[in-house]
Write a protein that holds these residues in place. Sequence first.
Motif, PDB file in Angstrom:
ATOM      1  N   VAL A  33       0.808  -1.212   0.000  1.00  0.00           N
ATOM      2  CA  VAL A  33       0.000   0.000   0.000  1.00  0.00           C
ATOM      3  C   VAL A  33       0.848   1.271   0.000  1.00  0.00           C
ATOM      4  O   VAL A  33       0.324   2.376  -0.003  1.00  0.00           O
ATOM      5  CB  VAL A  33      -1.017   0.040   1.176  1.00  0.00           C
ATOM      6  CG1 VAL A  33      -1.972  -1.137   1.101  1.00  0.00           C
ATOM      7  CG2 VAL A  33      -0.324   0.098   2.514  1.00  0.00           C
ATOM      8  N   GLY A  34       2.179   1.094  -0.006  1.00  0.00           N
ATOM      9  CA  GLY A  34       3.061   2.242  -0.116  1.00  0.00           C
ATOM     10  C   GLY A  34       3.474   2.890   1.192  1.00  0.00           C
ATOM     11  O   GLY A  34       4.127   3.925   1.197  1.00  0.00           O
ATOM     12  N   ASP A  35       3.092   2.280   2.330  1.00  0.00           N
ATOM     13  CA  ASP A  35       3.528   2.817   3.620  1.00  0.00           C
ATOM     14  C   ASP A  35       5.046   2.737   3.760  1.00  0.00           C
ATOM     15  O   ASP A  35       5.663   3.613   4.359  1.00  0.00           O
ATOM     16  CB  ASP A  35       2.887   2.056   4.786  1.00  0.00           C
ATOM     17  CG  ASP A  35       1.403   2.357   4.944  1.00  0.00           C
ATOM     18  OD1 ASP A  35       0.918   3.332   4.334  1.00  0.00           O
ATOM     19  OD2 ASP A  35       0.735   1.608   5.681  1.00  0.00           O
ATOM     20  N   TRP A  36       5.604   1.647   3.266  1.00  0.00           N
ATOM     21  CA  TRP A  36       7.053   1.457   3.296  1.00  0.00           C
ATOM     22  C   TRP A  36       7.534   1.390   1.850  1.00  0.00           C
ATOM     23  O   TRP A  36       7.159   0.505   1.098  1.00  0.00           O
ATOM     24  CB  TRP A  36       7.415   0.171   4.031  1.00  0.00           C
ATOM     25  CG  TRP A  36       7.103   0.213   5.510  1.00  0.00           C
ATOM     26  CD1 TRP A  36       6.589   1.259   6.226  1.00  0.00           C
ATOM     27  CD2 TRP A  36       7.300  -0.840   6.442  1.00  0.00           C
ATOM     28  NE1 TRP A  36       6.448   0.899   7.541  1.00  0.00           N
ATOM     29  CE2 TRP A  36       6.873  -0.375   7.709  1.00  0.00           C
ATOM     30  CE3 TRP A  36       7.780  -2.139   6.338  1.00  0.00           C
ATOM     31  CZ2 TRP A  36       6.928  -1.169   8.858  1.00  0.00           C
ATOM     32  CZ3 TRP A  36       7.828  -2.928   7.481  1.00  0.00           C
ATOM     33  CH2 TRP A  36       7.421  -2.436   8.720  1.00  0.00           C
ATOM     34  N   ALA A  37       8.354   2.334   1.454  1.00  0.00           N
ATOM     35  CA  ALA A  37       8.800   2.472   0.069  1.00  0.00           C
ATOM     36  C   ALA A  37      10.080   1.683  -0.204  1.00  0.00           C
ATOM     37  O   ALA A  37      10.869   1.429   0.714  1.00  0.00           O
ATOM     38  CB  ALA A  37       9.043   3.952  -0.230  1.00  0.00           C
ATOM     39  N   PRO A  38      10.318   1.322  -1.468  1.00  0.00           N
ATOM     40  CA  PRO A  38      11.570   0.659  -1.826  1.00  0.00           C
ATOM     41  C   PRO A  38      12.765   1.496  -1.361  1.00  0.00           C
ATOM     42  O   PRO A  38      12.773   2.719  -1.508  1.00  0.00           O
ATOM     43  CB  PRO A  38      11.508   0.569  -3.352  1.00  0.00           C
ATOM     44  CG  PRO A  38      10.040   0.528  -3.646  1.00  0.00           C
ATOM     45  CD  PRO A  38       9.419   1.446  -2.624  1.00  0.00           C
ATOM     46  N   GLY A  39      13.741   0.806  -0.781  1.00  0.00           N
ATOM     47  CA  GLY A  39      14.941   1.477  -0.289  1.00  0.00           C
ATOM     48  C   GLY A  39      14.813   2.000   1.131  1.00  0.00           C
ATOM     49  O   GLY A  39      15.793   2.383   1.752  1.00  0.00           O
ATOM     50  N   THR A  80      18.007  -3.223   7.750  1.00  0.00           N
ATOM     51  CA  THR A  80      17.167  -3.992   6.839  1.00  0.00           C
ATOM     52  C   THR A  80      16.308  -3.015   6.056  1.00  0.00           C
ATOM     53  O   THR A  80      15.778  -2.058   6.623  1.00  0.00           O
ATOM     54  CB  THR A  80      16.285  -4.980   7.632  1.00  0.00           C
ATOM     55  OG1 THR A  80      17.133  -5.798   8.445  1.00  0.00           O
ATOM     56  CG2 THR A  80      15.481  -5.878   6.701  1.00  0.00           C
ATOM     57  N   PHE A  81      16.164  -3.266   4.756  1.00  0.00           N
ATOM     58  CA  PHE A  81      15.519  -2.310   3.858  1.00  0.00           C
ATOM     59  C   PHE A  81      14.508  -2.999   2.950  1.00  0.00           C
ATOM     60  O   PHE A  81      14.624  -4.189   2.668  1.00  0.00           O
ATOM     61  CB  PHE A  81      16.581  -1.630   2.981  1.00  0.00           C
ATOM     62  CG  PHE A  81      17.626  -0.907   3.778  1.00  0.00           C
ATOM     63  CD1 PHE A  81      17.484   0.444   4.052  1.00  0.00           C
ATOM     64  CD2 PHE A  81      18.737  -1.579   4.271  1.00  0.00           C
ATOM     65  CE1 PHE A  81      18.438   1.117   4.807  1.00  0.00           C
ATOM     66  CE2 PHE A  81      19.696  -0.918   5.025  1.00  0.00           C
ATOM     67  CZ  PHE A  81      19.545   0.436   5.301  1.00  0.00           C
ATOM     68  N   VAL A  82      13.549  -2.216   2.463  1.00  0.00           N
ATOM     69  CA  VAL A  82      12.584  -2.697   1.476  1.00  0.00           C
ATOM     70  C   VAL A  82      13.313  -2.811   0.141  1.00  0.00           C
ATOM     71  O   VAL A  82      14.006  -1.878  -0.276  1.00  0.00           O
ATOM     72  CB  VAL A  82      11.387  -1.722   1.342  1.00  0.00           C
ATOM     73  CG1 VAL A  82      10.423  -2.180   0.255  1.00  0.00           C
ATOM     74  CG2 VAL A  82      10.664  -1.574   2.679  1.00  0.00           C
ATOM     75  N   ALA A  83      13.156  -3.946  -0.522  1.00  0.00           N
ATOM     76  CA  ALA A  83      13.827  -4.182  -1.799  1.00  0.00           C
ATOM     77  C   ALA A  83      13.201  -3.354  -2.914  1.00  0.00           C
ATOM     78  O   ALA A  83      12.024  -2.997  -2.862  1.00  0.00           O
ATOM     79  CB  ALA A  83      13.759  -5.667  -2.151  1.00  0.00           C
ATOM     80  N   GLU A  84      14.001  -3.064  -3.931  1.00  0.00           N
ATOM     81  CA  GLU A  84      13.489  -2.440  -5.160  1.00  0.00           C
ATOM     82  C   GLU A  84      12.753  -3.540  -5.908  1.00  0.00           C
ATOM     83  O   GLU A  84      13.156  -4.690  -5.908  1.00  0.00           O
ATOM     84  CB  GLU A  84      14.651  -1.923  -6.016  1.00  0.00           C
ATOM     85  CG  GLU A  84      15.507  -0.880  -5.343  1.00  0.00           C
ATOM     86  CD  GLU A  84      14.797   0.455  -5.134  1.00  0.00           C
ATOM     87  OE1 GLU A  84      13.891   0.773  -5.933  1.00  0.00           O
ATOM     88  OE2 GLU A  84      15.146   1.152  -4.181  1.00  0.00           O
ATOM     89  N   PHE A  85      11.652  -3.192  -6.549  1.00  0.00           N
ATOM     90  CA  PHE A  85      10.838  -4.209  -7.203  1.00  0.00           C
ATOM     91  C   PHE A  85      10.961  -4.173  -8.712  1.00  0.00           C
ATOM     92  O   PHE A  85      10.975  -3.110  -9.306  1.00  0.00           O
ATOM     93  CB  PHE A  85       9.363  -4.035  -6.837  1.00  0.00           C
ATOM     94  CG  PHE A  85       9.118  -4.101  -5.362  1.00  0.00           C
ATOM     95  CD1 PHE A  85       9.383  -5.259  -4.666  1.00  0.00           C
ATOM     96  CD2 PHE A  85       8.645  -3.009  -4.669  1.00  0.00           C
ATOM     97  CE1 PHE A  85       9.162  -5.330  -3.308  1.00  0.00           C
ATOM     98  CE2 PHE A  85       8.421  -3.074  -3.311  1.00  0.00           C
ATOM     99  CZ  PHE A  85       8.680  -4.242  -2.629  1.00  0.00           C
TER     100      PHE A  85
END
Length: 112
Positions: A33-39, A80-85
């Motif tokens: 839902v975009g709360d946590w963005a890539p990177g 720890t980070f959100v991966a690029e999709f």
Amino acid sequence: MHVDMHTELSISHADPRPMYLQIVEQIRRRIAVGDWAPGQEIPSIRTLAAATRVSVITVKRAYEELEREGIIYRKQGLGTFVAEFGDEAAREAKRLRAEERLREALKECAEA
């Protein structure tokens, strides 16, 4: 890191699903839902364990699952980070967003 926004996950002991799966699902949803963005950096295992009142081992298992799926990644010593999709992950994120909206609409209908 702005921790309070990141740790708003809720674990239900009444939910029949294992706690680590509840964490996996909620993190996937946050990303979808975009709360946590890539990177974007996400809470450390210890921070999330304390915030959700579950064991470090439970959160570690959830993070390992998400890492295997390519949803998050760890940088040694940095966090720890959100991966690029890629395209496939972007489609999955859209599907999850749509599923979440549908779930919310059904909940509203049931409450009306």
